[in-house]
Each structure stands twice: as structure tokens, then as C-alpha cells.
Write an enzyme that holds these catalytic residues in place. Structure first.
Site, PDB file in Angstrom:
ATOM      1  N   HIS A 175       0.828  -1.220   0.000  1.00 19.42           N
ATOM      2  CA  HIS A 175       0.000   0.000   0.000  1.00 19.42           C
ATOM      3  C   HIS A 175       0.862   1.271   0.000  1.00 19.42           C
ATOM      4  O   HIS A 175       2.016   1.223  -0.367  1.00 19.42           O
ATOM      5  CB  HIS A 175      -1.006  -0.043   1.157  1.00 19.42           C
ATOM      6  CG  HIS A 175      -1.713  -1.367   1.226  1.00 19.42           C
ATOM      7  ND1 HIS A 175      -2.815  -1.654   0.459  1.00 19.42           N
ATOM      8  CD2 HIS A 175      -1.421  -2.514   1.909  1.00 19.42           C
ATOM      9  CE1 HIS A 175      -3.188  -2.915   0.691  1.00 19.42           C
ATOM     10  NE2 HIS A 175      -2.358  -3.458   1.564  1.00 19.42           N
TER      11      HIS A 175
ATOM     12  N   GLU B 127      -2.053   0.297   7.839  1.00 22.82           N
ATOM     13  CA  GLU B 127      -1.163  -0.749   7.320  1.00 22.82           C
ATOM     14  C   GLU B 127       0.026  -0.161   6.554  1.00 22.82           C
ATOM     15  O   GLU B 127       1.169  -0.575   6.736  1.00 22.82           O
ATOM     16  CB  GLU B 127      -1.963  -1.692   6.403  1.00 22.82           C
ATOM     17  CG  GLU B 127      -1.135  -2.819   5.806  1.00 22.82           C
ATOM     18  CD  GLU B 127      -1.931  -3.729   4.875  1.00 22.82           C
ATOM     19  OE1 GLU B 127      -3.149  -3.496   4.701  1.00 22.82           O
ATOM     20  OE2 GLU B 127      -1.334  -4.663   4.316  1.00 22.82           O
TER      21      GLU B 127
ATOM     22  N   HIS C 108       2.923  -7.002   4.197  1.00 21.33           N
ATOM     23  CA  HIS C 108       1.545  -6.565   4.461  1.00 21.33           C
ATOM     24  C   HIS C 108       1.159  -6.871   5.901  1.00 21.33           C
ATOM     25  O   HIS C 108       1.864  -7.593   6.615  1.00 21.33           O
ATOM     26  CB  HIS C 108       0.568  -7.279   3.514  1.00 21.33           C
ATOM     27  CG  HIS C 108       0.622  -6.755   2.111  1.00 21.33           C
ATOM     28  ND1 HIS C 108      -0.361  -5.970   1.568  1.00 21.33           N
ATOM     29  CD2 HIS C 108       1.576  -6.893   1.155  1.00 21.33           C
ATOM     30  CE1 HIS C 108      -0.032  -5.648   0.328  1.00 21.33           C
ATOM     31  NE2 HIS C 108       1.145  -6.188   0.049  1.00 21.33           N
TER      32      HIS C 108
ATOM     33  N   GLU D 182       2.163 -11.564   5.693  1.00 25.78           N
ATOM     34  CA  GLU D 182       1.190 -10.824   6.508  1.00 25.78           C
ATOM     35  C   GLU D 182       1.732 -10.921   7.930  1.00 25.78           C
ATOM     36  O   GLU D 182       1.594 -11.947   8.603  1.00 25.78           O
ATOM     37  CB  GLU D 182      -0.201 -11.462   6.411  1.00 25.78           C
ATOM     38  CG  GLU D 182      -0.799 -11.471   5.005  1.00 25.78           C
ATOM     39  CD  GLU D 182      -1.533 -10.180   4.629  1.00 25.78           C
ATOM     40  OE1 GLU D 182      -1.454  -9.195   5.404  1.00 25.78           O
ATOM     41  OE2 GLU D 182      -2.168 -10.152   3.569  1.00 25.78           O
TER      42      GLU D 182
HETATM   43 ZN   LIG Z   1      -2.212  -5.335   2.484  1.00 23.56          ZN
END
Ligand SMILES: [Zn+2]
Length: 388
Positions: free
Chosen positions: A203, A218, A280, A344
Site C-alpha cells: 500500500h 497498514e 503486508h 502478513e
Molecule cells: Zn495489504
């Protein structure tokens, strides 16, 4: 430099020769070299349904009159593509589908019947095997291109061209199919020194990613961790490329999701990176869910290994629940050519993990986990001794 007049006369005699003796390979290149040639399909929006002008009266006489093909090599990129051009007397509407059972590329051509075109034309055999023209109901027809192997949506495009009376060109359906990229043979060496590693902080800019209950974003955490990974890897002698270094969109503000993700993969693909690591933070509706997970897309024998090594590193240094590694078709790991993973780190929707993820200490631990994982990956990959 070639003398232009001489070139023209040679060219014209060649043209005549080809028209009489080699009708099959007549002038696809010269006929259509004014087409604004799309750069490689991987970096342009793909037109899957080409619609030309309104069918003027949709006369029953609209026919597929002839077809020809040529393999064109891009001098700059070194890539090849096969261009198939089908002449029609009037405009048509074309839609295309890939059929995995064939494998085949099927063009449905609305508004033209099979005319003087040969029933079947043999193509180059490497990119495509042959094309067959099939009568359908009413004024419709089909062109079925047999392929040696299944291709992806991004590997071909179909469009129509208007007639060009000045240059004696009829209406045309054009199909471009890219030559499949040969599989890379890997030969990894142990250690981080001199490795080219792309770090992709998820992002950024106009896209904050997931947002925690206490408003931690995030994009902020992924960038902070990525910067720490970069510093550690550079200390170890690696060459690190970041898809973004600050809080920005990689492609541009408010770009489409695919353009944005593509921009990230291009950084890795154009720099012949050894590995690609996308960072992420997860989110879920249930705030008690937490833990670390790592995703890979199996393109080689090294993707799952990379995911396992980084997952182990993150769990060892971060201490969150081990949710394991999974195969997934996320764009950035599917479209990068080298072993790639998407980690993640934790769940921003879990208040305890949100808090941890926003601390310098924990970000440092996550970065250490990634670096340990990369180091372990290169030593284990080296033991395999190379291969696809
Ligand atoms: Zn993400």
C-alpha cells in the site's frame, strides 16, 4: 544506411514475388506496421473485446477473406510475438476466450461468414500451432487458434482495425500472441552479500491498506518494517531495491489496483532481482484473530522454500501465532518472475497486535525475522544446486 530508392525497388519486386509465390506469408508486417503497437502485454491494459465501427447494414456478404501471420521480434526487448491478421470485407465484432482443454484461443467473430479464407493455416508451431476458421450460425464465424501450451490473459490481445483505402487495407481482425518466456534456471549461492532483493512495502499514498481499531494504518507499518529490512540487508552487503521509499503510490495517486501492483512487479522484473518480498498486515472481522502468515505462488521450486524460511524467521523473532504458509495467486507474487513471497506480519484488526506493530521494537523484530529468513533461504537454495 540503405539507399531508399534501391530499397524500394527491391522491396517491390520482393512484394510481387511474395504475392505470386508465397501468398501465405504476404505482408502482415507491411500491412499493419502502422498499428500503434502495444508494448509487451504485461505492461499495457489488455483489450479482450475489440469492437470496430457499427456494422453498416450487417450485409450477409461480409466475409473473412484471407488471413496471414508473421512472427515479429522486438529488437529492443528481445521478445517475440506472433501476429495473425484476418481480412474482413466489413467491420465485425470480436470477442475472445482462452480454452484450457485445447489449449486454444477462440475468437468469436460476429457479423462475418467464412469466405475465401483457407479452412486451416499452419502457424509457427512455437507460439501457436494453427488457426482454423469455422462456420457458425447466421453471419457469424469462429477462428480457433491451437496453442502448444496454455497462455494467460496477459499473453495475448485481440483488436480490430478500420479499412484504409489509401493503403489498400481492408477491415482487419488482429491477434497478437506473445512468445512464452523461457523458465529461468536458478543457481543460488549462500549468503546475503551481492544479492538483489526487492522489498515491497504494501500500500502507500492514497491507499492506506487496512486500518486498526486505534487508527494505525497498514501502509505506515509496512514502510517502517521495510526500511528496517533494507538497512539490515545493506549492512550484510545485499543490494536492496524498494518499490517505494516514502508514503506514496508506486504507480501514481489513485491508479487502478492492477496498475499499482504492476508497477511493483516491474521494479523486480526489470532489475533481475534474486527474490521479491512484499510486506503486508492482515485484518479480519473478529478482533481476537491474530498471527503471522506467509503466501507464495509456486512458479519454481524455490517459492515455497522462500515462504517457509521467512515465515519461520518472523515467528522466531516476533513470537506471534504461527498461521503457516499458503499458496495464493496474489498479483505481486504471481507476476514477478523470481521467487517471491507476501508476508502478513500480524493482524491490525487485533488491538494487541496493532499496538505491537506500531512500536519500533516490534518492527525491528519483524525486520530481523525477514532478514534471517532470507539468509536461511539462500543457504538452503544453494544446497539444491540449481534448477527450475
Ligand atoms: Zn495489504
Amino acid at each position: 544506411m540503405l539507399n531508399l530508392r534501391r530499397f524500394r525497388s527491391i522491396f517491390l519486386s520482393l512484394l510481387l514475388f511474395m504475392m505470386f509465390f508465397v501468398p501465405q506469408i504476404s505482408m502482415a508486417e507491411t500491412l499493419d506496421n502502422n498499428v500503434p503497437d502495444a508494448s509487451p502485454a504485461a505492461s499495457v491494459p489488455i483489450l479482450k473485446s475489440a469492437i470496430s465501427l457499427p456494422m453498416a447494414g450487417a450485409r450477409a456478404t461480409n466475409q473473412l477473406n484471407s488471413a496471414r501471420w508473421l512472427v515479429h521480434k522486438d529488437a529492443v526487448e528481445g521478445t517475440s510475438k506472433l501476429r495473425l491478421v484476418i481480412d474482413t470485407s466489413d467491420p465485425v465484432i470480436v470477442s475472445s476466450t482462452l480454452d484450457g482443454n485445447g489449449p486454444q484461443l477462440v475468437l468469436d467473430i460476429k457479423g462475418a461468414v467464412v469466405g475465401d479464407v483457407d479452412d486451416s493455416i499452419t502457424l509457427d508451431g512455437q507460439i501457436a500451432e494453427k488457426v482454423r476458421f469455422i462456420k457458425k450460425d447466421g453471419n457469424n464465424s469462429q477462428a480457433v487458434v491451437d496453442l502448444p501450451a496454455m497462455i494467460d490473459d496477459g499473453d495475448y490481445k485481440v483488436f480490430t482495425l478500420k479499412s484504409d483505402t489509401a493503403n489498400k487495407k481492408s477491415f482487419r481482425v488482429v491477434v497478437d500472441i506473445n512468445k512464452p518466456v523461457p523458465k529461468v534456471v536458478y543457481n543460488f549461492t549462500p549468503g546475503l552479500r551481492n544479492k538483489v532483493i526487492v522489498i515491497d512495502p504494501g500500500h502507500g499514498g492514497s491507499d492506506p491498506g487496512a486500518i486498526g481499531p486505534n487508527k494505525v494504518q497498514e501502509k505506515t507499518v509496512t514502510l517502517a518494517v521495510a526500511q528496517k529490512v533494507k538497512a539490515m540487508l545493506e549492512n550484510a552487503g545485499a543490494k536492496v531495491l524498494m518499490t517505494r521509499q516514502t508514503d506514496v503510490d508506486v504507480y501514481g495517486p489513485n491508479a487502478s489496483a492492477v496498475d499499482e501492483l504492476k508497477a511493483r512487479t516491474i521494479v523486480a522484473n526489470n532489475n533481475k532481482a534474486d527474490v521479491f518480498v512484499s510486506i503486508h498486515i492482515n485484518a479480519f472481522s473478529n478482533p481476537t484473530v491474530g498471527g503471522t502468515a506467509t503466501y507464495y505462488y509456486q512458479k519454481s521450486n524455490y517459492d515455497a522454500l522462500l515462504a517457509n524460511c521467512i515465515q519461520d524467521g518472523l515467528v522466531a523473532t516476533g513470537g506471534l501465532q504461527d498461521r503457516g504458509t499458503y499458496s495464493a495467486g496474489f498479483y505481486v507474487i504471481k507476476r514477478t518472475t523470481m521467487p517471491s513471497i507476501l508476508a502478513e506480519l500480524g493482524f491490525i484488526s487485533n488491538p494487541a497486535e496493532e499496538k505491537l506493530l506500531s512500536t519500533y521494537q516490534f518492527q525491528q523484530q519483524m525486520a530481523q525475522g525477514i532478514v534471517q529468513g532470507l539468509d536461511k533461504f539462500f543457504s538452503q537454495a544453494a544446497k539444491r544446486g540449481g534448477g527450475l
